[in-house]
Design a protein around this motif. Structure first.
Motif, PDB file in Angstrom:
ATOM      1  N   ASP A   1       7.719 -18.358 -10.879  1.00 51.15           N
ATOM      2  CA  ASP A   1       9.145 -17.608 -10.546  1.00 51.15           C
ATOM      3  C   ASP A   1       9.365 -16.390 -11.089  1.00 51.15           C
ATOM      4  OD1 ASP A   1       9.421 -20.187  -9.692  1.00 51.15           O
ATOM      5  OD2 ASP A   1      11.217 -20.629 -10.831  1.00 51.15           O
TER       6      ASP A   1
ATOM      7  N   ILE B   1      18.080 -19.650 -20.654  1.00 52.24           N
ATOM      8  CA  ILE B   1      18.363 -20.436 -19.352  1.00 52.24           C
ATOM      9  C   ILE B   1      17.214 -21.012 -19.244  1.00 52.24           C
ATOM     10  CG2 ILE B   1      20.201 -19.139 -18.742  1.00 52.24           C
ATOM     11  CD1 ILE B   1      18.756 -18.186 -16.328  1.00 52.24           C
ATOM     12  N   SER B   2      17.023 -22.350 -18.660  1.00 48.26           N
ATOM     13  CA  SER B   2      15.713 -23.029 -18.328  1.00 48.26           C
ATOM     14  C   SER B   2      15.888 -24.000 -16.969  1.00 48.26           C
ATOM     15  CB  SER B   2      15.162 -23.630 -19.529  1.00 48.26           C
ATOM     16  OG  SER B   2      14.022 -24.312 -19.327  1.00 48.26           O
TER      17      SER B   2
ATOM     18  N   ALA C   1       7.283 -12.490 -21.895  1.00 45.85           N
ATOM     19  CA  ALA C   1       6.418 -13.137 -22.906  1.00 45.85           C
ATOM     20  C   ALA C   1       5.757 -14.475 -22.694  1.00 45.85           C
ATOM     21  CB  ALA C   1       7.188 -13.241 -24.697  1.00 45.85           C
ATOM     22  N   GLY C   2       4.832 -14.703 -23.181  1.00 48.24           N
ATOM     23  CA  GLY C   2       4.222 -16.169 -22.849  1.00 48.24           C
ATOM     24  C   GLY C   2       3.300 -15.893 -21.522  1.00 48.24           C
TER      25      GLY C   2
ATOM     26  N   GLY D   1       9.688 -18.487 -24.582  1.00 49.87           N
ATOM     27  CA  GLY D   1      11.096 -18.399 -24.624  1.00 49.87           C
ATOM     28  C   GLY D   1      11.958 -18.646 -25.700  1.00 49.87           C
TER      29      GLY D   1
ATOM     30  N   SER E   1      -4.207 -28.331 -13.813  1.00 50.19           N
ATOM     31  CA  SER E   1      -3.578 -28.951 -15.084  1.00 50.19           C
ATOM     32  C   SER E   1      -2.297 -28.656 -15.318  1.00 50.19           C
ATOM     33  CB  SER E   1      -4.570 -28.451 -16.433  1.00 50.19           C
ATOM     34  OG  SER E   1      -4.411 -27.034 -16.397  1.00 50.19           O
ATOM     35  N   ASN E   2      -1.804 -27.801 -14.414  1.00 47.89           N
ATOM     36  CA  ASN E   2      -0.429 -27.053 -14.633  1.00 47.89           C
ATOM     37  C   ASN E   2       0.818 -28.015 -14.205  1.00 47.89           C
ATOM     38  OD1 ASN E   2      -0.843 -23.527 -14.185  1.00 47.89           O
ATOM     39  ND2 ASN E   2      -1.826 -25.091 -15.509  1.00 47.89           N
TER      40      ASN E   2
ATOM     41  N   HIS F   1      -6.418 -23.559 -14.485  1.00 45.05           N
ATOM     42  CA  HIS F   1      -5.608 -23.955 -15.850  1.00 45.05           C
ATOM     43  C   HIS F   1      -4.580 -22.937 -16.312  1.00 45.05           C
ATOM     44  CE1 HIS F   1      -5.024 -25.803 -19.740  1.00 45.05           C
ATOM     45  NE2 HIS F   1      -5.668 -24.875 -20.433  1.00 45.05           N
ATOM     46  N   TYR F   2      -5.135 -21.531 -16.260  1.00 48.61           N
ATOM     47  CA  TYR F   2      -4.437 -20.659 -16.877  1.00 48.61           C
ATOM     48  C   TYR F   2      -4.378 -19.236 -16.257  1.00 48.61           C
ATOM     49  CZ  TYR F   2      -2.614 -17.638 -20.780  1.00 48.61           C
ATOM     50  OH  TYR F   2      -1.855 -16.726 -21.438  1.00 48.61           O
TER      51      TYR F   2
ATOM     52  N   GLY G   1      -4.989 -28.936 -27.557  1.00 53.15           N
ATOM     53  CA  GLY G   1      -5.719 -28.782 -28.707  1.00 53.15           C
ATOM     54  C   GLY G   1      -5.598 -28.076 -29.873  1.00 53.15           C
TER      55      GLY G   1
ATOM     56  N   ALA H   1      16.857 -19.550 -12.542  1.00 57.28           N
ATOM     57  CA  ALA H   1      16.878 -18.103 -12.296  1.00 57.28           C
ATOM     58  C   ALA H   1      16.563 -17.808 -10.884  1.00 57.28           C
ATOM     59  CB  ALA H   1      16.431 -17.272 -13.280  1.00 57.28           C
TER      60      ALA H   1
ATOM     61  N   ALA I   1      10.378 -15.541 -19.806  1.00 60.51           N
ATOM     62  CA  ALA I   1       9.314 -16.223 -20.107  1.00 60.51           C
ATOM     63  C   ALA I   1       8.994 -17.566 -19.315  1.00 60.51           C
ATOM     64  CB  ALA I   1       9.775 -16.713 -21.758  1.00 60.51           C
ATOM     65  N   THR I   2       8.639 -17.488 -18.014  1.00 61.69           N
ATOM     66  CA  THR I   2       8.951 -18.297 -17.195  1.00 61.69           C
ATOM     67  C   THR I   2       7.570 -19.000 -17.109  1.00 61.69           C
ATOM     68  OG1 THR I   2       8.466 -16.725 -15.543  1.00 61.69           O
ATOM     69  CG2 THR I   2      10.787 -17.657 -15.916  1.00 61.69           C
TER      70      THR I   2
ATOM     71  N   LEU J   1      13.947 -26.353 -16.593  1.00 62.85           N
ATOM     72  CA  LEU J   1      13.741 -27.924 -17.073  1.00 62.85           C
ATOM     73  C   LEU J   1      14.717 -27.999 -18.420  1.00 62.85           C
ATOM     74  CD1 LEU J   1       9.907 -27.411 -16.957  1.00 62.85           C
ATOM     75  CD2 LEU J   1      11.282 -28.645 -15.419  1.00 62.85           C
TER      76      LEU J   1
HETATM   77  C1  LIG Z   1      -2.303 -29.109 -19.934  1.00 60.91           C
HETATM   78  C2  LIG Z   1      -2.082 -27.984 -20.835  1.00 60.91           C
HETATM   79  C3  LIG Z   1      -2.864 -27.632 -22.067  1.00 60.91           C
HETATM   80  C4  LIG Z   1      -2.955 -26.668 -22.687  1.00 60.91           C
HETATM   81  N1  LIG Z   1      -3.363 -26.785 -23.962  1.00 60.91           N
HETATM   82  C5  LIG Z   1      -3.278 -25.490 -24.601  1.00 60.91           C
HETATM   83  C6  LIG Z   1      -3.874 -25.624 -26.033  1.00 60.91           C
HETATM   84  O1  LIG Z   1      -4.170 -26.508 -26.802  1.00 60.91           O
HETATM   85  N2  LIG Z   1      -3.655 -24.409 -26.574  1.00 60.91           N
HETATM   86  C7  LIG Z   1      -3.231 -23.343 -26.154  1.00 60.91           C
HETATM   87  O2  LIG Z   1      -3.536 -22.096 -27.135  1.00 60.91           O
HETATM   88  N3  LIG Z   1      -2.969 -23.303 -25.104  1.00 60.91           N
HETATM   89  C8  LIG Z   1      -2.741 -24.293 -24.348  1.00 60.91           C
HETATM   90  N4  LIG Z   1      -2.414 -24.212 -22.890  1.00 60.91           N
HETATM   91  C9  LIG Z   1      -1.921 -23.058 -22.298  1.00 60.91           C
HETATM   92  C10 LIG Z   1      -0.429 -22.909 -22.921  1.00 60.91           C
HETATM   93  O3  LIG Z   1       0.059 -24.222 -23.496  1.00 60.91           O
HETATM   94  C11 LIG Z   1       0.471 -22.238 -21.998  1.00 60.91           C
HETATM   95  O4  LIG Z   1      -0.054 -21.210 -21.670  1.00 60.91           O
HETATM   96  C12 LIG Z   1       1.775 -22.038 -22.738  1.00 60.91           C
HETATM   97  O5  LIG Z   1       2.504 -23.207 -23.297  1.00 60.91           O
HETATM   98  C13 LIG Z   1       2.986 -21.356 -21.975  1.00 60.91           C
HETATM   99  O6  LIG Z   1       4.039 -21.190 -22.340  1.00 60.91           O
HETATM  100  P1  LIG Z   1       5.171 -20.210 -21.890  1.00 60.91           P
HETATM  101  O7  LIG Z   1       6.224 -20.322 -23.100  1.00 60.91           O
HETATM  102  O8  LIG Z   1       4.846 -19.104 -21.355  1.00 60.91           O
HETATM  103  O9  LIG Z   1       5.707 -21.411 -20.617  1.00 60.91           O
HETATM  104  P2  LIG Z   1       6.293 -22.802 -20.602  1.00 60.91           P
HETATM  105  O10 LIG Z   1       6.013 -23.547 -21.802  1.00 60.91           O
HETATM  106  O11 LIG Z   1       5.759 -23.292 -19.127  1.00 60.91           O
HETATM  107  O12 LIG Z   1       7.803 -22.630 -20.435  1.00 60.91           O
HETATM  108  C14 LIG Z   1       8.343 -21.938 -19.014  1.00 60.91           C
HETATM  109  C15 LIG Z   1       9.773 -22.222 -19.215  1.00 60.91           C
HETATM  110  O13 LIG Z   1      10.248 -21.157 -18.039  1.00 60.91           O
HETATM  111  C16 LIG Z   1      11.389 -22.246 -17.612  1.00 60.91           C
HETATM  112  N5  LIG Z   1      11.479 -21.526 -16.030  1.00 60.91           N
HETATM  113  C17 LIG Z   1      10.415 -21.243 -15.145  1.00 60.91           C
HETATM  114  N6  LIG Z   1      11.020 -20.742 -14.180  1.00 60.91           N
HETATM  115  C18 LIG Z   1      12.257 -20.714 -14.238  1.00 60.91           C
HETATM  116  C19 LIG Z   1      13.313 -20.215 -13.426  1.00 60.91           C
HETATM  117  N7  LIG Z   1      13.389 -19.631 -12.200  1.00 60.91           N
HETATM  118  N8  LIG Z   1      14.711 -20.255 -14.148  1.00 60.91           N
HETATM  119  C20 LIG Z   1      14.778 -20.980 -15.236  1.00 60.91           C
HETATM  120  N9  LIG Z   1      13.764 -21.020 -16.004  1.00 60.91           N
HETATM  121  C21 LIG Z   1      12.559 -21.149 -15.615  1.00 60.91           C
HETATM  122  C22 LIG Z   1      10.845 -23.592 -17.619  1.00 60.91           C
HETATM  123  O14 LIG Z   1      11.962 -24.352 -17.397  1.00 60.91           O
HETATM  124  C23 LIG Z   1      10.413 -23.543 -18.911  1.00 60.91           C
HETATM  125  O15 LIG Z   1      11.306 -23.810 -19.899  1.00 60.91           O
HETATM  126  C24 LIG Z   1      -2.266 -25.467 -22.118  1.00 60.91           C
HETATM  127  C25 LIG Z   1      -1.950 -25.323 -20.931  1.00 60.91           C
HETATM  128  C26 LIG Z   1      -1.715 -26.691 -20.125  1.00 60.91           C
HETATM  129  C27 LIG Z   1      -1.217 -26.748 -18.778  1.00 60.91           C
END
Ligand SMILES: Cc1cc2nc3c(=O)[nH]c(=O)nc-3n(C[C@H](O)[C@H](O)[C@H](O)COP(=O)(O)OP(=O)(O)OC[C@H]3O[C@@H](n4cnc5c(N)ncnc54)[C@H](O)[C@@H]3O)c2cc1C
Length: 597
Positions: free
Chosen positions: A218, A34-35, A399-400, A18, A210-211, A370-371, A49, A164, A198-199, A37
């Motif tokens: 969402d 918007i987030s 994305a993400g 995001g 681990s999540n 985990h994922y 890692g 959202a 990008a939720t 968190l």
């Molecule tokens: C413990 C752990 C370790 C990891 N280590 C690695 C690593 O070393 N290398 C690697 O490549 N990957 C790793 N991963 C995977 C990777 O970190 C995640 O897949 C990635 O960070 C997800 O990013 P994102 O931006 O998609 O989501 P997030 O970073 O989770 O962000 C989601 C965002 O969406 C917002 N959101 C959600 N729902 C709503 C809603 N309804 N309204 C408004 N906002 C909302 C949240 O507030 C948050 O800001 C790890 C995952 C975990 C859990």
């Protein structure tokens, strides 16, 4: 209408994806993020890692090798055009993060330090290659902080702690999102030309994960309700090393630094399952190996766990056996001091949560959910695509972790997710801003709040026979036990029945908190609705795929079946009933080959 805001682009979510999307969109369009968190609390901050790129800072490496490893890791389900695109962009993406100020660890020469990770290999020798760029074991934390600072610098408009609730669409086009201000309970309409979801993921459908608590799917659930399909939801990765019972992640970086897995009989068991790469085999392979050791009675003290051992004397002993050397060819000699320096957070977690010191004691671990490899279908520019012909939904992006590009196919390689966030977050941001330049604002419907209000009302006015905690515990147990590491028809059918039963019982939930301010009870109940919707898609997709591939491992169909199943699953919600369809996998350079471990 009160509380209406207008932006060219609105990004839902402030994790790595995001923020990257927000940063790039904001350079060309009026952008809001918007987030639910506060941004720096997003799960990206927990990533430990590293982030992959064939920088070759220690030894030869190439984007082609990175691509091949990713295709192979995906068990040939990843779309090769998107994988090639990501691996080619990886080097610039990591250097860009460095230039933004990300404090990567360094090689003695001052280059970005890299460590080995499962499935990253030199394609000529088959030996592990150091491809994961890292900042100690806090790489995600550093990415999140760096991108947040860049967004602030670029005057991105943040709506912190806004959740959202709905996507607004008019005439088949994007018109914005609905959100609740968590602090006040007020509903807001964010009128936009482009929306980027990008939720993050939905690992909270499982008991041991681990999540973060916020991983309730969402974005996926909201779009599913709007007729957008979800892709490859049967593919969920179980990380081999979660802290026993708690699920908290112990990074694969531990094994990257030479850590090994030991069963209850004190034996190192990975060479039996993956003779070449051993403890650095890809995650599905290691998770299944641990599960098999436990099932065959070699867990520790008859319990559901094995040990992960990073004690220097163990590591150095096996380093000799494995022929592992330092990058300059000298003898590998890990010291207690280096363990503390390279894995500080892991050491802390174990000391705090287990009372164990990994420098002198072994860590009890079990696989943890985990994922998600599956998610909202997109092309490589982050545009959401809604059918087997990859038709783009105007103005909608993802994305993400919530998206399925698909670069991870059946199984994601470690460190490829952080890369996915920055590469596809960037392109989604660019495309969303480009679309907003030419598109007009759609006229908002008369009452865009109606659907969200109705959902909240029904959560407040149920009979009260059921409560959120019980339903969510039943859901998580059913999914972890019956749609877990190993799967079969009978168990998955029982999980699917359970999810459907829970969906029916969910109607009897009554939220007791009638207040508006920080009504987390109401929002938890709303999130459970999302978990149930997403879990139904996961269970149904898994039951439907009659083969084993990547993270989807069936006892009743143990072989990969390319003839019938080399295809993506798409699941639509058609008037409350789920419908399954398929989409071809894009294969460019690498024809499917049998897996060799
Ligand atoms: C413990 C752990 C370790 C990891 N280590 C690695 C690593 O070393 N290398 C690697 O490549 N990957 C790793 N991963 C995977 C990777 O970190 C995640 O897949 C990635 O960070 C997800 O990013 P994102 O931006 O998609 O989501 P997030 O970073 O989770 O962000 C989601 C965002 O969406 C917002 N959101 C959600 N729902 C709503 C809603 N309804 N309204 C408004 N906002 C909302 C949240 O507030 C948050 O800001 C790890 C995952 C975990 C859990």
């Amino acid at each position: 209408m009160a509380n209406v805001h207008q932006f060219d682009v609105v990004v839902v979510g402030a994790g790595g994806a995001g923020l990257m999307a927000g940063l790039y969109a904001s350079r060309n369009a009026k952008t809001a993020v918007i987030s639910k968190l506060y941004p720096t609390r997003s799960h990206t901050g927990a990533a430990q890692g590293g982030i992959s790129a064939a920088l070759g800072n220690y030894e030869e490496d190439k984007p082609e090798w990175h691509m091949y490893d990713t295709v192979k890791g995906s068990d040939y389900l990843g779309d090769q055009d998107a994988i090639e695109f990501m691996c080619n962009e990886a080097i610039d993406a990591v250097l860009e993060l460095e230039h933004m100020g990300l404090p990567f660890d360094r090689t003695p020469e001052g280059r970005i330090s890299q460590r080995p990770f499962g499935g990253h290999t030199n394609n000529e020798t088959g030996k592990p290659v150091r491809r994961a760029a890292h900042a100690a074991d806090r790489t995600g934390h550093m990415i999140l902080q760096t991108l947040y600072q860049q967004c602030l610098k670029n005057n991105v408009n943040f709506f912190d702690e806004y959740q959202a609730l709905d996507f607004i669409t008019v005439n088949g086009k994007t018109a914005g999102v609905m959100a609740v201000n968590i602090a006040t309970g007020e509903l807001h309409t964010i009128h936009a030309k482009s929306v980027i979801f990008a939720t993050g993921g939905h690992g909270r459908i499982f008991e041991v994960t681990s999540n973060a608590y916020a991983y309730t799917g969402d974005g996926a659930a909201i779009l599913l309700r709007h007729g957008i399909p979800l892709e490859d939801m049967e593919f969920f990765q179980f990380h081999p090393t979660g802290i026993y019972k708690l699920g908290i992640l112990i990074t694969e970086g531990v094994r990257g630094e030479g850590g090994v897995l030991i069963n209850g009989k004190g034996e190192r068991f990975m060479p039996k399952y993956a003779p070449t790469v051993k403890d650095l085999a890809s995650r599905d392979v290691v998770s299944r190996a641990i599960y098999t050791e436990i099932k065959e009675g070699r867990g520790v003290n008859g319990k559901n766990y094995v040990y992960l051992d990073i004690r220097p004397e163990t590591v150095n002993k096996f380093a000799v056996e494995d022929g592992r050397t330092n990058p300059d060819g000298s003898k590998y000699n890990l010291t207690a001091e280096q363990v503390l320096q390279k894995l500080p957070d892991i050491i802390d977690f174990c000391r705090v949560y287990l009372g164990i010191d990994p420098v002198t004691q072994m860590m009890p671990i079990q696989p943890t959910a985990h994922y998600t490899m599956g998610g909202i279908p997109t092309n490589k520019y982050g545009q959401v695509v809604i059918d087997d012909k990859n038709t783009v939904f105007p103005g909608l992006y993802a994305a993400g972790e919530c998206a399925c590009v698909s670069v991870h196919g059946g199984n994601r390689l470690g460190t490829n997710s952080l890369l996915d966030l920055v590469v596809f977050g960037k392109h989604a941001g660019l495309k969303a801003a480009e679309y907003a330049k030419t598109a007009d604002f759609e006229k908002l419907p008369d009452n865009p709040l109606a659907e969200s209000q109705a959902r909240f009302e029904s959560l407040k006015n149920g009979s009260g026979k059921e409560n959120v905690f019980n339903l969510s515990t039943e859901l998580k147990n059913a999914m972890f036990n019956d749609v877990g590491i190993y799967r079969n028809e009978k168990d998955m059918q029982s999980a699917l029945n359970k999810v459907r039963e829970l969906k029916a019982r969910f109607k009897d939930v009554a939220v007791k908190d009638t207040g508006k301010v920080f009504n987390t009870e109401l929002l938890n109940a709303w999130e459970l609705g999302n978990l149930l919707d997403v879990a139904e898609v996961v269970a149904m997709s898994a039951l439907n795929r009659k083969e084993s591939r990547g993270g989807h491992s069936r006892e009743d169909f143990p072989e990969r079946d390319d003839k019938n199943w080399l295809k993506h699953t798409l699941v639509w919600n058609k008037d409350g009933k789920l419908e399954i369809g398929y989409k071809a996998v894009t294969i460019t350079k690498y024809q499917p080959k049998a897996r060799v471990y």
